[in-house]
Structures are given as C-alpha cells and as structure tokens.
Design a protein around this motif. Structure first.
Motif, PDB file in Angstrom:
ATOM      1  N   LEU A   1      -5.418   0.401  -4.137  1.00 49.61           N
ATOM      2  CA  LEU A   1      -5.811   0.025  -2.783  1.00 49.61           C
ATOM      3  C   LEU A   1      -4.894   0.689  -1.763  1.00 49.61           C
ATOM      4  O   LEU A   1      -3.675   0.707  -1.926  1.00 49.61           O
ATOM      5  CB  LEU A   1      -5.766  -1.497  -2.620  1.00 49.61           C
ATOM      6  CG  LEU A   1      -6.680  -2.316  -3.531  1.00 49.61           C
ATOM      7  CD1 LEU A   1      -6.573  -3.801  -3.177  1.00 49.61           C
ATOM      8  CD2 LEU A   1      -8.121  -1.854  -3.438  1.00 49.61           C
ATOM      9  N   GLY A   2      -5.484   1.235  -0.711  1.00 50.89           N
ATOM     10  CA  GLY A   2      -4.711   1.858   0.353  1.00 50.89           C
ATOM     11  C   GLY A   2      -4.394   3.322   0.142  1.00 50.89           C
ATOM     12  O   GLY A   2      -3.850   3.966   1.041  1.00 50.89           O
TER      13      GLY A   2
ATOM     14  N   ASP B   1     -16.190   2.164   8.640  1.00 53.81           N
ATOM     15  CA  ASP B   1     -15.863   0.988   7.836  1.00 53.81           C
ATOM     16  C   ASP B   1     -17.144   0.397   7.252  1.00 53.81           C
ATOM     17  O   ASP B   1     -18.246   0.666   7.727  1.00 53.81           O
ATOM     18  CB  ASP B   1     -15.153  -0.045   8.705  1.00 53.81           C
ATOM     19  CG  ASP B   1     -14.353  -1.043   7.886  1.00 53.81           C
ATOM     20  OD1 ASP B   1     -14.354  -0.938   6.643  1.00 53.81           O
ATOM     21  OD2 ASP B   1     -13.721  -1.933   8.498  1.00 53.81           O
TER      22      ASP B   1
ATOM     23  N   THR C   1     -10.654  -0.599  -0.124  1.00 49.60           N
ATOM     24  CA  THR C   1     -10.162  -1.766   0.612  1.00 49.60           C
ATOM     25  C   THR C   1     -10.338  -3.070  -0.156  1.00 49.60           C
ATOM     26  O   THR C   1      -9.934  -4.128   0.323  1.00 49.60           O
ATOM     27  CB  THR C   1     -10.888  -1.887   1.963  1.00 49.60           C
ATOM     28  OG1 THR C   1     -12.305  -1.975   1.729  1.00 49.60           O
ATOM     29  CG2 THR C   1     -10.600  -0.678   2.843  1.00 49.60           C
TER      30      THR C   1
ATOM     31  N   PRO D   1       0.832  -1.201   0.000  1.00 45.50           N
ATOM     32  CA  PRO D   1       0.000   0.000   0.000  1.00 45.50           C
ATOM     33  C   PRO D   1       0.864   1.247   0.000  1.00 45.50           C
ATOM     34  O   PRO D   1       1.911   1.285   0.646  1.00 45.50           O
ATOM     35  CB  PRO D   1      -0.796  -0.126   1.311  1.00 45.50           C
ATOM     36  CG  PRO D   1      -0.797  -1.587   1.603  1.00 45.50           C
ATOM     37  CD  PRO D   1       0.524  -2.092   1.106  1.00 45.50           C
TER      38      PRO D   1
ATOM     39  N   CYS E   1     -14.807   0.248   0.679  1.00 37.55           N
ATOM     40  CA  CYS E   1     -13.873   1.271   1.144  1.00 37.55           C
ATOM     41  C   CYS E   1     -14.088   1.594   2.616  1.00 37.55           C
ATOM     42  O   CYS E   1     -15.086   1.196   3.225  1.00 37.55           O
ATOM     43  CB  CYS E   1     -14.009   2.549   0.309  1.00 37.55           C
ATOM     44  SG  CYS E   1     -15.517   3.498   0.631  1.00 37.55           S
ATOM     45  N   LYS E   2     -13.120   2.313   3.169  1.00 34.04           N
ATOM     46  CA  LYS E   2     -13.239   2.911   4.496  1.00 34.04           C
ATOM     47  C   LYS E   2     -13.308   4.419   4.319  1.00 34.04           C
ATOM     48  O   LYS E   2     -12.556   4.993   3.526  1.00 34.04           O
ATOM     49  CB  LYS E   2     -12.029   2.559   5.370  1.00 34.04           C
ATOM     50  CG  LYS E   2     -12.002   1.135   5.876  1.00 34.04           C
ATOM     51  CD  LYS E   2     -10.818   0.924   6.811  1.00 34.04           C
ATOM     52  CE  LYS E   2     -10.783  -0.503   7.356  1.00 34.04           C
ATOM     53  NZ  LYS E   2      -9.637  -0.710   8.272  1.00 34.04           N
TER      54      LYS E   2
END
Length: 204
Positions: free
Chosen positions: A64-65, A48, A146, A30, A170-171
């Motif tokens: 991602l990340g 979350d 995520t 990430p 996702c968050k």
C-alpha cells in the motif's frame, strides 16, 4: 540477484524471534518513493476511485502506498488497449520495504513480487487513457494501491456479473501535457464511454 529467504519454522524459539522481526505491510508506514510529478515541467492529475482487476489471476498484493507503473500489455488477444499495473524493480524500492509482508497467507514479501504484474486497469478506462496517450495528452501513468483486495463493489460490476470479481482499490496518477485540457478530456470520455462505474471516478 537476491536469494529467497527460507521461511521460518512454525515451532521453536527461533521461529518466534524471527516472526517478531518480520515486518507486516499493514503495520508499516507507506514507503517513501520519488514523486514523478516532481520532475521539471511535469503536470500530474489524480483519478481516485479506480480499481485494479485480475487479482484472481495474479494473486499478488502490492505494498500500500507504493507507486507502480501502468504500461501497455503486449500481445493481449482480448484487448488491444489493455494496461497492466507493474510493481517497480527491487532496486527502485526503499531497502527498508524489501521484506515487508504483503500477503500473510502466502508469506509473500515485497522482494517476491518486485517487477511483477499486479493486475490490469478496467478495460473502458484503459481505452480512454491509451487514446489520450496516442493523442499526446498523457505522458506517463502510475498508480498506488489504497486498500486490500476485496470483492468488486457498486458502481463497478458486482461479483458474478461480467467484469466483476476480486479487485484492489487504487488511485491513478496521470502525467499530462496540459492540466485543464486533460481534465476536460477525461470528464468527457468518462461520460460518453463508461457505464455506471463513471460515478466512482473522481478527478483531482
């Protein structure tokens, strides 16, 4: 402005060596991005279980990340509270991630989608966040993908239902002025304003 790199040919030795050098989003670590909550006085809470909608329209897979901005969508005739998820500009992304492939099918790299829209937050959640921002409870919104794009899943609307379709898990990171007050306001709004999808949302 960065020039687009030509895609390697599919035959010959040059193609093989080039493909070996090409990075893949699934195999890379990430990215290391500055954490907005590290700023002096910033208070951040995380929600979350959120999803980014609209993949069938934009067809862009984020790294991602990577922290992405969540901002109002101007002139949306269908939803005045719409919030869009936007990739950061290329100069804000670590150089090592510029050529990471996020979509092998389309040969899309991070540099191709930098600064572009990825999708939208769900309408009900957007309305809650826009209201809290107008009331001074929310200062800034960012989110991190995520998971890979997939068909929507319970308790979100299922494919074929209104609001269903391809989503990106996702968050959501929410910068707030008062942590306890913001958490209480979010929980109350989730309970009163959202449908079954509220069961997916976890505030931490």
């Amino acid at each position: 402005m960065d020039k687009k790199r030509k895609a390697p040919r599919e035959t010959g030795m040059a193609s093989g060596s080039c493909e070996k050098r090409k990075k893949s989003a699934s195999s890379s670590s990430p990215p290391t991005m500055p954490d907005p909550s590290a700023a002096q006085g910033a208070i951040e809470i995380t929600v979350d279980g959120v999803v980014i909608k609209g993949y069938h329209i934009f067809r862009r897979r984020p790294l991602l990340g990577l922290r992405m901005k969540v901002v109002p969508e101007p002139d949306n005739p269908m939803d005045k509270d719409a919030l869009v998820v936007v990739m950061p500009p290329l100069d804000s992304i670590p150089t090592a991630d510029h050529d990471v492939v996020t979509d092998t099918k389309r040969s899309t790299t991070v540099r191709h989608i930098a600064g572009k829209w990825i999708g939208r937050l769900p309408a009900g959640l957007s309305t809650i966040l826009r209201r809290m921002k107008a009331e001074g409870e929310v200062a800034e919104l960012t989110c991190v993908a995520t998971g890979e794009p997939r068909q929507s899943f319970a308790p979100w609307p299922m494919p074929g239902q209104k609001g269903g379709g391809a989503v990106i898990p996702c968050k959501l990171h929410v910068q707030v002025t008062d942590r306890e007050r913001a958490i209480a306001a979010l929980k109350s709004a989730f309970e009163s304003d959202l449908g079954p999808e509220k069961a997916a949302l976890v505030i931490v």
